[in-house]
Write an enzyme that holds these catalytic residues in place. Structure first.
Site, PDB file in Angstrom:
ATOM      1  CE  LYS A  44      -3.715   2.025   2.883  1.00  0.00           C
ATOM      2  NZ  LYS A  44      -4.511   1.807   4.109  1.00  0.00           N
TER       3      LYS A  44
ATOM      4  CB  SER B 189      -7.987   3.484   3.390  1.00  0.00           C
ATOM      5  OG  SER B 189      -7.029   2.902   4.249  1.00  0.00           O
TER       6      SER B 189
ATOM      7  CB  SER C  49      -7.791   0.520   6.164  1.00  0.00           C
ATOM      8  OG  SER C  49      -8.536   1.690   6.079  1.00  0.00           O
TER       9      SER C  49
HETATM   10  N1  GLN Z   1     -12.730   3.637   7.236  1.00  0.00           N
HETATM   11  C1  GLN Z   1     -11.915   4.030   8.350  1.00  0.00           C
HETATM   12  C2  GLN Z   1     -11.579   5.495   8.253  1.00  0.00           C
HETATM   13  O1  GLN Z   1     -11.927   6.083   7.300  1.00  0.00           O
HETATM   14  C3  GLN Z   1     -10.691   3.183   8.453  1.00  0.00           C
HETATM   15  C4  GLN Z   1      -9.468   3.734   7.811  1.00  0.00           C
HETATM   16  C5  GLN Z   1      -8.232   2.925   8.070  1.00  0.00           C
HETATM   17  O2  GLN Z   1      -8.279   1.885   8.732  1.00  0.00           O
HETATM   18  N2  GLN Z   1      -7.106   3.461   7.616  1.00  0.00           N
HETATM   19  O3  GLN Z   1     -10.973   6.049   9.116  1.00  0.00           O
END
Ligand code: GLN
Length: 457
Positions: A52, A127, A151
């Site tokens: 990532k 994400s 994420s």
């Molecule tokens: N959907 C969550 C957020 O927007 C998780 C994001 C993540 O784990 N980086 O914060």
């Protein structure tokens, strides 16, 4: 070559931000030559991985899917990356994600959204959507992501693969771009538990560059089956299965899995957890607060995007213009929210309160997981949603995180495993959460469920 061809054939998914084709081929040849000379294999020899684009790889671009870092290259590698390379993994490219890992759909990327590998009208989750899409579509064997509030697990759930978030402190965060430092953890995507377990063994463990990396030595996670551990003693959260936002079919699939587990002789007890509706708000207060501090470093002066030089701009105006142009909407929204909850007068009402919720959640979680090997939960209230379906309503997007933020608030290891297919044709899984540093048990239960119950319907 196989993966490079597949990446090209699936370019429309937009899973990768940068592809390191020549370098990967060169490295593969060098590894081949070494094997011919030495006749030995390392733990990840020749394994093709994607990372990532929030994880540093020396000499390579590191963008966080943001205009702010569009032309940035990292001077050093994350500890996790160093350890992968030392075991002869081949890193084939950097994977698309929501900007600074903020989002649930990979629609917040400066480089455009990643598409769901099974249906291009749907999101792959986020994400780490690029990581999940790439592994799901066989564009690489394994991928690293980051999980601050789900994420890794949520996109794995949407794309029908495995996603593991280790215990907070199990994997060094050195070289991971910070979103919310007390939540962030590097996680792993794969298609079978043994691969994920091996990768965790390689990247986990103490690190002098990250004082929050636990000094606890890593256990060997393989072999995954140990007969003395059966029958399993598992729990499920009653409130989670009864939650009004949960898709009926997902709820029914999990209930029937529980029934099957009972029939197989395992104990699966309901437990109560009364904070389910406050954990998402608490998560967003705390993570935006931390993000507003972590993202203060992007001022366009030392590195990163810098607004075009206009004469007469004061230093403050330069900062403002740089940050207004360099960050996307969601990142700005979170910086504003985080600054607000930390401001004098609101600090006690929001930030302190959310910290208290976090402590209660951790206490409750530990109480449950002292007694049970794992807690069984949905990973997400629905299957993958359509592109654009939630982009106009951030709160709707945030509320989907109800099941994943639990493990991050409490710092616990959790995994999403693909077991089911919905009548809408999309895959979904279940989530398992274990006690702190009990990755071995988590992986054993996950492996048991995958081998015994996969393709349940
Ligand atoms: N959907 C969550 C957020 O927007 C998780 C994001 C993540 O784990 N980086 O914060």
């Amino acid at each position: 070559m196989y993966f490079l061809e597949r990446i090209q054939a699936h370019a429309h998914l937009n899973a990768f931000i940068h592809i390191y084709a020549d370098e990967a081929l060169h490295r593969a040849r060098a590894i081949d030559q070494r094997i011919q000379r030495e006749h030995t294999l390392k733990r990840l020899t020749g394994v093709v991985l994607g990372i990532k684009d929030v994880i540093a790889y020396a000499g390579h671009p590191l963008t966080a899917a943001s205009r702010m870092l569009q032309n940035f290259r990292s001077l050093f590698s994350a500890t996790a990356v160093e350890r992968l390379l030392a075991e002869e993994a081949i890193i084939i490219g950097s994977l698309n994600c929501d900007e600074f890992a903020m989002g649930s759909s990979t629609e917040n990327s400066f480089f455009g959204p990643t598409l769901h590998p099974l249906n291009p009208e749907y999101v792959p989750g986020g994400s780490s959507g690029g990581s999940a899409a790439a592994v799901s579509a066989d564009l690489c064997m394994l991928a690293l992501g980051s999980d601050t509030g789900g994420s890794v697990r949520q996109p794995a759930d949407f794309c029908g693969i495995i996603g593991l978030k280790p215990t907070y402190g199990r994997v060094s965060r050195h070289g991971l771009i910070a979103y919310a430092s007390s939540f962030d953890q590097i996680g792993i995507f794969g298609k079978n538990i043994a691969d994920v377990a091996t990768t965790l063994e390689v990247i986990a463990g103490p690190d002098e560059y990250d004082s929050t990396a636990s000094p606890l030595p890593i256990e060997p996670y393989l072999p995954l089956t140990s007969p003395e551990n059966k029958p399993w003693k598992l729990a499920y959260m009653k409130e989670a299965l009864e939650h009004p936002s949960l898709d009926q079919e997902i709820s029914a699939a999990i209930r029937s899995l529980i029934k099957r587990l009972n029939e197989e002789g395992h104990i699966v007890n309901p437990v109560h957890f009364t904070y389910l509706d406050v954990i998402t708000p608490a998560y967003y207060v705390l993570t935006t607060a931390e993000a507003s501090a972590n993202l203060a470093r992007y001022d366009g002066i030392r590195y990163g995007y810098h607004t075009s030089n206009e004469t007469g701009l004061t230093l403050e105006a330069t900062y403002r213009k740089t940050r207004s142009e360099g960050f996307g909407r969601e990142v700005k929204r979170r910086i504003l929210l985080g600054t607000y909850v930390l401001s004098e007068g609101y600090y006690e009402a929001y930030y302190t309160k959310a910290q208290q919720v976090r402590r209660l959640v951790a206490q409750e979680a530990n109480r449950i997981l002292d007694e049970y090997a794992c807690l069984l939960m949905p990973t997400f209230p629905s299957t993958a949603f359509r592109l654009g379906e939630k982009t106009d309503d951030p709160v709707k997007m945030y509320l989907g995180d109800v099941y994943t933020v639990f493990a991050n608030l409490a710092g616990l290891p959790a995994i999403s495993i693909p077991l089911f297919t919905h009548s809408n044709g999309l895959p979904f899984g279940i989530q398992l959460v274990a006690g702190r540093f009990r990755e071995k048990q988590l992986l054993q239960v996950a492996d048991y469920l995958c081998t015994t119950f996969s393709k349940l319907n």
